[in-house]
Write a protein that holds these residues in place. Structure first.
Motif, PDB file in Angstrom:
ATOM      1  N   PRO A 203      34.102  67.316  -4.978  1.00 20.73           N
ATOM      2  CA  PRO A 203      34.959  66.613  -5.956  1.00 20.73           C
ATOM      3  C   PRO A 203      36.375  67.162  -5.901  1.00 20.73           C
ATOM      4  O   PRO A 203      36.579  68.337  -5.608  1.00 20.73           O
ATOM      5  CB  PRO A 203      34.292  66.959  -7.296  1.00 20.73           C
ATOM      6  CG  PRO A 203      33.631  68.282  -7.044  1.00 20.73           C
ATOM      7  CD  PRO A 203      33.138  68.220  -5.630  1.00 20.73           C
ATOM      8  N   LYS A 204      37.346  66.311  -6.187  1.00 18.18           N
ATOM      9  CA  LYS A 204      38.735  66.754  -6.163  1.00 18.18           C
ATOM     10  C   LYS A 204      39.234  67.047  -7.580  1.00 18.18           C
ATOM     11  O   LYS A 204      38.531  66.790  -8.569  1.00 18.18           O
ATOM     12  CB  LYS A 204      39.604  65.694  -5.476  1.00 18.18           C
ATOM     13  CG  LYS A 204      39.264  65.497  -3.999  1.00 18.18           C
ATOM     14  CD  LYS A 204      40.204  64.535  -3.337  1.00 18.18           C
ATOM     15  CE  LYS A 204      39.863  64.317  -1.861  1.00 18.18           C
ATOM     16  NZ  LYS A 204      39.988  65.548  -1.070  1.00 18.18           N
ATOM     17  N   LEU A 205      40.451  67.564  -7.661  1.00 21.21           N
ATOM     18  CA  LEU A 205      41.004  67.905  -8.963  1.00 21.21           C
ATOM     19  C   LEU A 205      41.043  66.691  -9.879  1.00 21.21           C
ATOM     20  O   LEU A 205      40.741  66.793 -11.070  1.00 21.21           O
ATOM     21  CB  LEU A 205      42.409  68.493  -8.795  1.00 21.21           C
ATOM     22  CG  LEU A 205      43.135  68.887 -10.091  1.00 21.21           C
ATOM     23  CD1 LEU A 205      42.368  69.977 -10.840  1.00 21.21           C
ATOM     24  CD2 LEU A 205      44.569  69.344  -9.788  1.00 21.21           C
ATOM     25  N   GLY A 206      41.423  65.546  -9.332  1.00 24.52           N
ATOM     26  CA  GLY A 206      41.472  64.336 -10.160  1.00 24.52           C
ATOM     27  C   GLY A 206      40.117  63.969 -10.735  1.00 24.52           C
ATOM     28  O   GLY A 206      40.016  63.501 -11.878  1.00 24.52           O
ATOM     29  N   THR A 207      39.055  64.184  -9.950  1.00 24.73           N
ATOM     30  CA  THR A 207      37.695  63.935 -10.438  1.00 24.73           C
ATOM     31  C   THR A 207      37.389  64.837 -11.623  1.00 24.73           C
ATOM     32  O   THR A 207      36.808  64.406 -12.633  1.00 24.73           O
ATOM     33  CB  THR A 207      36.671  64.187  -9.316  1.00 24.73           C
ATOM     34  OG1 THR A 207      37.091  63.537  -8.122  1.00 24.73           O
ATOM     35  CG2 THR A 207      35.293  63.696  -9.724  1.00 24.73           C
ATOM     36  N   LEU A 208      37.763  66.099 -11.501  1.00 27.74           N
ATOM     37  CA  LEU A 208      37.535  67.061 -12.579  1.00 27.74           C
ATOM     38  C   LEU A 208      38.301  66.658 -13.839  1.00 27.74           C
ATOM     39  O   LEU A 208      37.749  66.674 -14.949  1.00 27.74           O
ATOM     40  CB  LEU A 208      37.971  68.455 -12.132  1.00 27.74           C
ATOM     41  CG  LEU A 208      37.954  69.542 -13.209  1.00 27.74           C
ATOM     42  CD1 LEU A 208      36.535  69.812 -13.693  1.00 27.74           C
ATOM     43  CD2 LEU A 208      38.604  70.829 -12.689  1.00 27.74           C
ATOM     44  N   VAL A 209      39.575  66.307 -13.697  1.00 31.19           N
ATOM     45  CA  VAL A 209      40.403  65.944 -14.849  1.00 31.19           C
ATOM     46  C   VAL A 209      39.833  64.709 -15.545  1.00 31.19           C
ATOM     47  O   VAL A 209      39.702  64.665 -16.781  1.00 31.19           O
ATOM     48  CB  VAL A 209      41.865  65.714 -14.409  1.00 31.19           C
ATOM     49  CG1 VAL A 209      42.690  65.141 -15.555  1.00 31.19           C
ATOM     50  CG2 VAL A 209      42.491  67.026 -13.916  1.00 31.19           C
ATOM     51  N   LYS A 210      39.476  63.689 -14.767  1.00 38.15           N
ATOM     52  CA  LYS A 210      38.881  62.487 -15.356  1.00 38.15           C
ATOM     53  C   LYS A 210      37.583  62.819 -16.089  1.00 38.15           C
ATOM     54  O   LYS A 210      37.340  62.340 -17.205  1.00 38.15           O
ATOM     55  CB  LYS A 210      38.602  61.452 -14.266  1.00 38.15           C
ATOM     56  CG  LYS A 210      39.807  60.623 -13.861  1.00 38.15           C
ATOM     57  CD  LYS A 210      39.382  59.499 -12.925  1.00 38.15           C
ATOM     58  CE  LYS A 210      40.533  58.523 -12.686  1.00 38.15           C
ATOM     59  NZ  LYS A 210      40.133  57.414 -11.788  1.00 38.15           N
ATOM     60  N   GLY A 211      36.756  63.646 -15.459  1.00 30.74           N
ATOM     61  CA  GLY A 211      35.490  64.015 -16.074  1.00 30.74           C
ATOM     62  C   GLY A 211      35.671  64.781 -17.369  1.00 30.74           C
ATOM     63  O   GLY A 211      34.959  64.544 -18.356  1.00 30.74           O
ATOM     64  N   LEU A 212      36.625  65.695 -17.380  1.00 32.93           N
ATOM     65  CA  LEU A 212      36.904  66.469 -18.594  1.00 32.93           C
ATOM     66  C   LEU A 212      37.318  65.567 -19.738  1.00 32.93           C
ATOM     67  O   LEU A 212      36.825  65.692 -20.865  1.00 32.93           O
ATOM     68  CB  LEU A 212      38.020  67.473 -18.316  1.00 32.93           C
ATOM     69  CG  LEU A 212      37.649  68.896 -17.936  1.00 32.93           C
ATOM     70  CD1 LEU A 212      38.909  69.703 -17.659  1.00 32.93           C
ATOM     71  CD2 LEU A 212      36.831  69.545 -19.029  1.00 32.93           C
TER      72      LEU A 212
END
Length: 417
Positions: A203-212
């Motif tokens: 997963p990329k940083l954007g995936t993490l931010v969206k998930g958070l």
């Protein structure tokens, strides 16, 4: 005396200092000062040594433990200081057993240096904390280490290779912080745009931010710390464009504005890449505010090359500038390159700072009359969504988010109406 921590350097160090202090307190340590050092420049290491000597004079009864990046890359330097009781590595400092071991066996009863090979560390665990003492925003580590080898940088040798905290653990930590009253969270690490390469599914940083933002809907404000723009993924750009809870402030690791200097630094972007990224983000989020790191006087830098670093401040629309006069770090390739004269380095750093001050003045002027939601940090200071300081002429409550009309500025801070 309670456990005291003195922190130098980055936001990641600030987060780690909080975790260390809790480990040391839980271990029952007292009369201890932990110095969490930075190694980003030779000056940062010098300041740490100076602080240690001062602490020893002011608190002769305290035992001083030195850790952080400078301690990791130069353990013998700190071990040789008579003021220092223990030198602890960056991996060891985050283990609870390191601190209980000091309690059980006594400081100084074992080897003075507890620093192992940071390159052998393969994972990074989250350290659950419920808040940041004395701070209204909380930092959360999502990544550590760096796989890149910029020619000026010693940090990979202090932090090791890149490794990511699993997404579920990050979500759990953020949820805990929000439940305990944190209204703003900052995601931090050494190279956070490399997030996820070592995790299943990458997963990329954007995936993490969206998930958070999806899994912690109660989180009011989210920030991301310094990023490498060339690694910004499509999901990150998507969330920048469409999610108001992600604050409109990005700090960019630019380092220079000249292509030849960037190549000699072994950076992965060129001048036009940085400019194009800023233009794209501004189209997606017109209120975005940019900060950046820029090095003045890198080896072989000519006046013409330096002029391109000056001009990129305007071309990228930078507002908050972190200027580093180049200082050679032993063991890095840049230390072996032809050096720029020190007086020239200092002069270029001064000119860059002046350029940054002028850019900040323009930004402050453009904010007059705007309505901003200010997160209060002290009883008279807070920050806008764009990370600009606002000063109040009346007492305000730390931790509150106050809708504020900007009445003016004093050249450094915005002034609330």
């Amino acid at each position: 005396m309670a456990v005291e921590v003195v922190t130098f350097g980055c936001r990641l160090n600030t987060y780690e200092s909080e975790a260390m202090q809790r480990h040391a307190e839980d271990a029952g340590l007292g009369e201890v000062v932990i110095v969490n050092t930075c190694a980003v420049t030779a000056e940062a290491t010098r300041q740490a040594r100076q602080s240690i000597r001062k602490l020893a004079r002011e608190k002769p009864e305290a035992r001083i433990i030195v850790t952080g990046c400078a301690a990791q890359v130069e353990p013998e330097t700190f071990a040789a200081m008579p003021e220092v009781s223990q030198v602890v590595g960056n991996h060891e400092k985050m283990k609870a057993e390191t601190w209980t071991g000091m309690r059980d066996f006594g400081l100084g009863a074992s080897e003075k240096v507890l620093v192992n090979d940071i390159m052998a560390v393969k994972e990074t665990a989250v350290h659950l904390i419920d808040g940041m003492r004395g701070r209204t925003r909380a930092f959360v580590q999502v990544q550590n280490g760096c796989d890149h080898r910029c020619t000026f940088c010693i940090i990979p040798y202090g932090r090791g290779n890149s490794r990511s905290v699993p997404m579920g653990a990050v979500v759990e930590q953020v949820r805990t912080l929000v439940e305990h009253g944190s209204r703003e969270v900052v995601l931090t690490g050494v190279d956070i745009t490399s997030y996820g390469r070592d995790l299943p599914g990458e997963p990329k940083l954007g995936t993490l931010v969206k998930g958070l933002l999806r899994h912690v809907p109660e989180l009011e404000r989210l920030r991301i710390s310094s990023i490498d723009s060339v690694e910004a993924d499509d999901d990150l750009l998507d969330v920048i464009a469409g999610e108001s809870r992600l604050m409109p402030h990005l700090h960019l690791s630019l380092q220079a504005g000249d292509d030849m200097v960037l190549k000699r630094m072994k950076r992965r972007h060129l001048r036009n890449d940085a400019i194009a990224f800023c233009e794209q983000v501004k189209r997606l989020r017109p209120d975005m505010v940019f900060g950046a790191d820029i090095i003045a006087g890198f080896p072989t830098e000519t006046e013409e090359m330096f002029s391109r670093s000056l001009s990129i401040v305007d071309e990228c629309g930078l507002t908050h500038l972190h200027v580093f006069p180049f200082s050679p770090r032993p063991g890095t390739p840049a230390a072996r390159m032809p050096q720029v004269a020190r007086d020239v380095v200092k002069d270029r750093a001064r000119r860059l700072r002046e350029k940054g001050e002028a850019a900040l003045l323009r930004h402050l002027g453009s904010e007059i009359g705007a309505r901003r939601n200010v997160l209060i940090e002290t009883n008279q200071l807070g920050r806008t969504e764009g990370f600009t300081l606002v000063r109040f002429d009346r007492p305000v409550t730390p931790g509150a988010i106050v809708p504020t009309t900007i009445a003016g500025h004093d050249g450094k801070d915005l002034l609330a109406a």
